[in-house]
Write a protein that holds these residues in place. Structure first.
Motif, PDB file in Angstrom:
ATOM      1  N   TRP A 139      12.463  -3.870 -11.033  1.00 43.29           N
ATOM      2  CA  TRP A 139      11.061  -3.465 -11.188  1.00 43.29           C
ATOM      3  C   TRP A 139      10.087  -4.446 -10.535  1.00 43.29           C
ATOM      4  O   TRP A 139       9.151  -4.040  -9.842  1.00 43.29           O
ATOM      5  CB  TRP A 139      10.698  -3.243 -12.660  1.00 43.29           C
ATOM      6  N   ASP A 140      10.303  -5.749 -10.724  1.00 48.00           N
ATOM      7  CA  ASP A 140       9.376  -6.733 -10.143  1.00 48.00           C
ATOM      8  C   ASP A 140       9.347  -6.612  -8.619  1.00 48.00           C
ATOM      9  O   ASP A 140       8.283  -6.712  -7.995  1.00 48.00           O
ATOM     10  CB  ASP A 140       9.770  -8.155 -10.557  1.00 48.00           C
ATOM     11  N   ALA A 141      10.514  -6.405  -8.021  1.00 52.13           N
ATOM     12  CA  ALA A 141      10.578  -6.281  -6.560  1.00 52.13           C
ATOM     13  C   ALA A 141       9.924  -4.975  -6.095  1.00 52.13           C
ATOM     14  O   ALA A 141       9.220  -4.943  -5.080  1.00 52.13           O
ATOM     15  CB  ALA A 141      12.035  -6.348  -6.093  1.00 52.13           C
ATOM     16  N   VAL A 142      10.150  -3.914  -6.846  1.00 50.91           N
ATOM     17  CA  VAL A 142       9.572  -2.610  -6.507  1.00 50.91           C
ATOM     18  C   VAL A 142       8.041  -2.677  -6.577  1.00 50.91           C
ATOM     19  O   VAL A 142       7.333  -2.189  -5.696  1.00 50.91           O
ATOM     20  CB  VAL A 142      10.115  -1.534  -7.471  1.00 50.91           C
ATOM     21  N   LYS A 143       7.550  -3.312  -7.625  1.00 48.87           N
ATOM     22  CA  LYS A 143       6.097  -3.437  -7.802  1.00 48.87           C
ATOM     23  C   LYS A 143       5.489  -4.275  -6.683  1.00 48.87           C
ATOM     24  O   LYS A 143       4.419  -3.972  -6.155  1.00 48.87           O
ATOM     25  CB  LYS A 143       5.834  -4.087  -9.165  1.00 48.87           C
ATOM     26  N   LEU A 144       6.213  -5.332  -6.302  1.00 46.73           N
ATOM     27  CA  LEU A 144       5.728  -6.191  -5.221  1.00 46.73           C
ATOM     28  C   LEU A 144       5.776  -5.459  -3.872  1.00 46.73           C
ATOM     29  O   LEU A 144       4.888  -5.625  -3.027  1.00 46.73           O
ATOM     30  CB  LEU A 144       6.580  -7.467  -5.179  1.00 46.73           C
ATOM     31  N   SER A 145       6.803  -4.646  -3.686  1.00 46.42           N
ATOM     32  CA  SER A 145       6.907  -3.862  -2.452  1.00 46.42           C
ATOM     33  C   SER A 145       5.724  -2.890  -2.347  1.00 46.42           C
ATOM     34  O   SER A 145       5.105  -2.746  -1.277  1.00 46.42           O
ATOM     35  CB  SER A 145       8.241  -3.103  -2.446  1.00 46.42           C
ATOM     36  N   ALA A 146       5.372  -2.265  -3.465  1.00 41.60           N
ATOM     37  CA  ALA A 146       4.204  -1.369  -3.476  1.00 41.60           C
ATOM     38  C   ALA A 146       2.920  -2.169  -3.271  1.00 41.60           C
ATOM     39  O   ALA A 146       1.997  -1.720  -2.575  1.00 41.60           O
ATOM     40  CB  ALA A 146       4.147  -0.604  -4.797  1.00 41.60           C
ATOM     41  N   SER A 147       2.863  -3.377  -3.849  1.00 42.34           N
ATOM     42  CA  SER A 147       1.699  -4.242  -3.653  1.00 42.34           C
ATOM     43  C   SER A 147       1.526  -4.594  -2.177  1.00 42.34           C
ATOM     44  O   SER A 147       0.402  -4.718  -1.674  1.00 42.34           O
ATOM     45  CB  SER A 147       1.838  -5.531  -4.467  1.00 42.34           C
ATOM     46  N   THR A 148       2.653  -4.766  -1.486  1.00 38.52           N
ATOM     47  CA  THR A 148       2.606  -5.037  -0.044  1.00 38.52           C
ATOM     48  C   THR A 148       1.897  -3.896   0.682  1.00 38.52           C
ATOM     49  O   THR A 148       1.055  -4.127   1.562  1.00 38.52           O
ATOM     50  CB  THR A 148       4.048  -5.235   0.478  1.00 38.52           C
ATOM     51  N   ALA A 149       2.206  -2.658   0.291  1.00 41.65           N
ATOM     52  CA  ALA A 149       1.549  -1.492   0.909  1.00 41.65           C
ATOM     53  C   ALA A 149       0.055  -1.465   0.565  1.00 41.65           C
ATOM     54  O   ALA A 149      -0.787  -1.202   1.426  1.00 41.65           O
ATOM     55  CB  ALA A 149       2.229  -0.209   0.442  1.00 41.65           C
ATOM     56  N   VAL A 150      -0.268  -1.756  -0.688  1.00 39.26           N
ATOM     57  CA  VAL A 150      -1.672  -1.739  -1.128  1.00 39.26           C
ATOM     58  C   VAL A 150      -2.481  -2.800  -0.381  1.00 39.26           C
ATOM     59  O   VAL A 150      -3.584  -2.537   0.120  1.00 39.26           O
ATOM     60  CB  VAL A 150      -1.760  -1.986  -2.656  1.00 39.26           C
ATOM     61  N   GLN A 151      -1.909  -3.995  -0.285  1.00 36.89           N
ATOM     62  CA  GLN A 151      -2.613  -5.108   0.352  1.00 36.89           C
ATOM     63  C   GLN A 151      -2.815  -4.867   1.848  1.00 36.89           C
ATOM     64  O   GLN A 151      -3.886  -5.131   2.396  1.00 36.89           O
ATOM     65  CB  GLN A 151      -1.790  -6.383   0.112  1.00 36.89           C
ATOM     66  N   ALA A 152      -1.787  -4.337   2.494  1.00 33.62           N
ATOM     67  CA  ALA A 152      -1.897  -4.022   3.929  1.00 33.62           C
ATOM     68  C   ALA A 152      -2.964  -2.950   4.155  1.00 33.62           C
ATOM     69  O   ALA A 152      -3.773  -3.047   5.081  1.00 33.62           O
ATOM     70  CB  ALA A 152      -0.539  -3.544   4.458  1.00 33.62           C
ATOM     71  N   THR A 153      -2.986  -1.945   3.280  1.00 34.19           N
ATOM     72  CA  THR A 153      -3.949  -0.853   3.434  1.00 34.19           C
ATOM     73  C   THR A 153      -5.378  -1.355   3.233  1.00 34.19           C
ATOM     74  O   THR A 153      -6.303  -0.917   3.934  1.00 34.19           O
ATOM     75  CB  THR A 153      -3.628   0.270   2.423  1.00 34.19           C
ATOM     76  N   ALA A 154      -5.550  -2.293   2.315  1.00 37.79           N
ATOM     77  CA  ALA A 154      -6.892  -2.847   2.088  1.00 37.79           C
ATOM     78  C   ALA A 154      -7.433  -3.495   3.362  1.00 37.79           C
ATOM     79  O   ALA A 154      -8.618  -3.380   3.674  1.00 37.79           O
ATOM     80  CB  ALA A 154      -6.849  -3.857   0.939  1.00 37.79           C
ATOM     81  N   HIS A 155      -6.583  -4.174   4.102  1.00 33.04           N
ATOM     82  CA  HIS A 155      -7.025  -4.792   5.363  1.00 33.04           C
ATOM     83  C   HIS A 155      -7.437  -3.733   6.379  1.00 33.04           C
ATOM     84  O   HIS A 155      -8.413  -3.897   7.107  1.00 33.04           O
ATOM     85  CB  HIS A 155      -5.915  -5.662   5.948  1.00 33.04           C
ATOM     86  N   VAL A 156      -6.682  -2.653   6.427  1.00 31.94           N
ATOM     87  CA  VAL A 156      -7.012  -1.580   7.373  1.00 31.94           C
ATOM     88  C   VAL A 156      -8.337  -0.920   6.966  1.00 31.94           C
ATOM     89  O   VAL A 156      -9.182  -0.629   7.816  1.00 31.94           O
ATOM     90  CB  VAL A 156      -5.851  -0.566   7.469  1.00 31.94           C
ATOM     91  N   LEU A 157      -8.506  -0.733   5.676  1.00 28.40           N
ATOM     92  CA  LEU A 157      -9.777  -0.157   5.201  1.00 28.40           C
ATOM     93  C   LEU A 157     -10.950  -1.094   5.488  1.00 28.40           C
ATOM     94  O   LEU A 157     -12.089  -0.656   5.663  1.00 28.40           O
ATOM     95  CB  LEU A 157      -9.700   0.146   3.697  1.00 28.40           C
ATOM     96  N   ALA A 158     -10.658  -2.394   5.541  1.00 29.09           N
ATOM     97  CA  ALA A 158     -11.718  -3.376   5.813  1.00 29.09           C
ATOM     98  C   ALA A 158     -11.978  -3.539   7.312  1.00 29.09           C
ATOM     99  O   ALA A 158     -12.811  -4.355   7.706  1.00 29.09           O
ATOM    100  CB  ALA A 158     -11.346  -4.719   5.193  1.00 29.09           C
ATOM    101  N   GLY A 159     -11.229  -2.794   8.137  1.00 27.81           N
ATOM    102  CA  GLY A 159     -11.552  -2.791   9.564  1.00 27.81           C
ATOM    103  C   GLY A 159     -10.476  -3.293  10.504  1.00 27.81           C
ATOM    104  O   GLY A 159     -10.647  -3.240  11.722  1.00 27.81           O
TER     105      GLY A 159
END
Ligand code: ZN
Length: 343
Positions: A124-144
């Motif tokens: 679970w911890d790895a899965v949550k972190l893997s999803a966090s990786t997607a969230v964090q990457a997407t935030a950068h794209v949304l920021a430009g």
């Protein structure tokens, strides 16, 4: 371009895998991430460490009872006398089961499409972190930022809203697409993994706001078998917003690129504001799954075509298994993409 990744994603180390009835080592091994990460750095990407982004991104696309199951299943399972070290289902509900079971072994069957996604204490911890990786990457794209590479591992595209399968638990590409929807009315997911992105398709099958396009080995005789056929086009409000492009076994670069042109034309006509590339590298000719025959250079050509869409893009890692060229194939894609991508 940034590569978002946290080495703690490697703590998930699944052991069980059944192939042709034989129990063997699960091919979704932590070493995949080592090779991909080293290659991303060699290709000149800048590393940003993933920090835990919480549950909001996951909850936006997954059912509450499924998240609860993923979080607690291992502990509940390990209380059972003589239980195996990993949660592995031994019952499946079939097509006509009406109920939701209360026991963890019943729920394992309900929430897991196959035996390829065992749950250990570290999963679970790895899965949550893997999803966090997607969230964090997407935030950068949304920021430009024009594009970011999310080194998600474990992968995600076989995970439905309430079901794991094929090494996947949380659908990272779906998480990224839903996050892009915060800003863009229409978002597309282009899945170039060897296998059909059945979880992603299922997640957005009734929705017109997230288009799903998948190129993959023909599922008539290939995993995931039950999904990925050309006639699956979406349902209800989602009709026409799912496109499957199955390819004959051992198709090589030219056939793949011709199908990719069709998918890209469809995406261009849809005019999304953002794009998620579900980047599997297992269509490679030397991948142990042996489904398609894309070359190392082919990945650069695939990337160039996708880059020409000129969309803000989150590149989400999906499959691609241990072989000598795994890292080179990622570098080929990232270099090809970076050379052509402008927003
Ligand atoms: Zn795959």
């Amino acid at each position: 371009m940034k590569v978002v990744y946290n080495e703690a994603q490697k703590r998930h180390y699944p052991k069980n895998f059944v192939s042709s009835g034989v129990v063997t080592q699960n091919p979704e091994m932590p070493e995949r991430a080592d090779r991909l990460f080293a290659s991303a750095l060699e290709a000149g990407l800048q590393h940003e460490v993933t920090v835990d982004q919480g549950l909001a991104g996951i909850s936006a696309v997954h059912a509450p009872e499924y998240i609860e199951f993923l979080m607690g299943a291992h502990e509940r399972w390990s209380h059972r006398k003589g239980a195996s070290p990993e949660v592995i289902p031994n019952v499946h509900p079939g097509r006509n089961a009406p109920g939701y079971p209360r026991s963890v072994d019943g729920q394992a069957g309900y929430h897991m499409a196959d035996t390829a996604c065992p749950i250990s204490a570290e999963t679970w911890d790895a899965v949550k972190l893997s999803a966090s990786t997607a969230v964090q990457a997407t935030a950068h794209v949304l920021a430009g930022e024009p594009s970011v590479y999310a080194l998600c591992r474990p992968p995600g595209h076989h995970a439905f809203a309430d079901m794991a399968g094929g090494f996947c638990y949380v659908n990272n590409s779906g998480v990224a697409a839903q996050a892009l929807r915060a800003v863009h009315d229409r978002v597309a997911i282009l899945d170039v993994d060897l296998h059909h992105g059945n979880g992603t398709q299922g997640m957005f099958y009734h929705r017109p706001d997230v288009m799903t396009v998948s190129l993959h080995c023909d599922p008539a005789r290939f995993y995931p078998f039950f999904w990925g056929h050309e006639g699956e086009r979406g349902e209800g409000a989602g009709l026409g917003y799912n496109m499957n492009l199955p390819l004959a076994r051992h198709s090589a670069d030219d056939a793949f690129l011709a199908a990719l042109d069709r998918g890209i034309d469809r995406i261009r006509a849809y005019a999304p504001g953002g794009l998620v590339v579900a980047l599997g590298l297992d269509a490679y000719e030397g991948d142990p799954f042996g489904g398609l025959s894309v070359t190392t250079d082919g990945f650069a050509r695939i990337a160039e075509k996708i880059a020409a869409l000129r969309l803000p893009t989150v590149i989400v890692q999906e499959g691609g298994y241990l072989c000598d060229d795994l890292g080179r194939n990622l570098a080929s894609f990232l270099t090809g993409f970076g050379a052509k991508h402008k927003v």
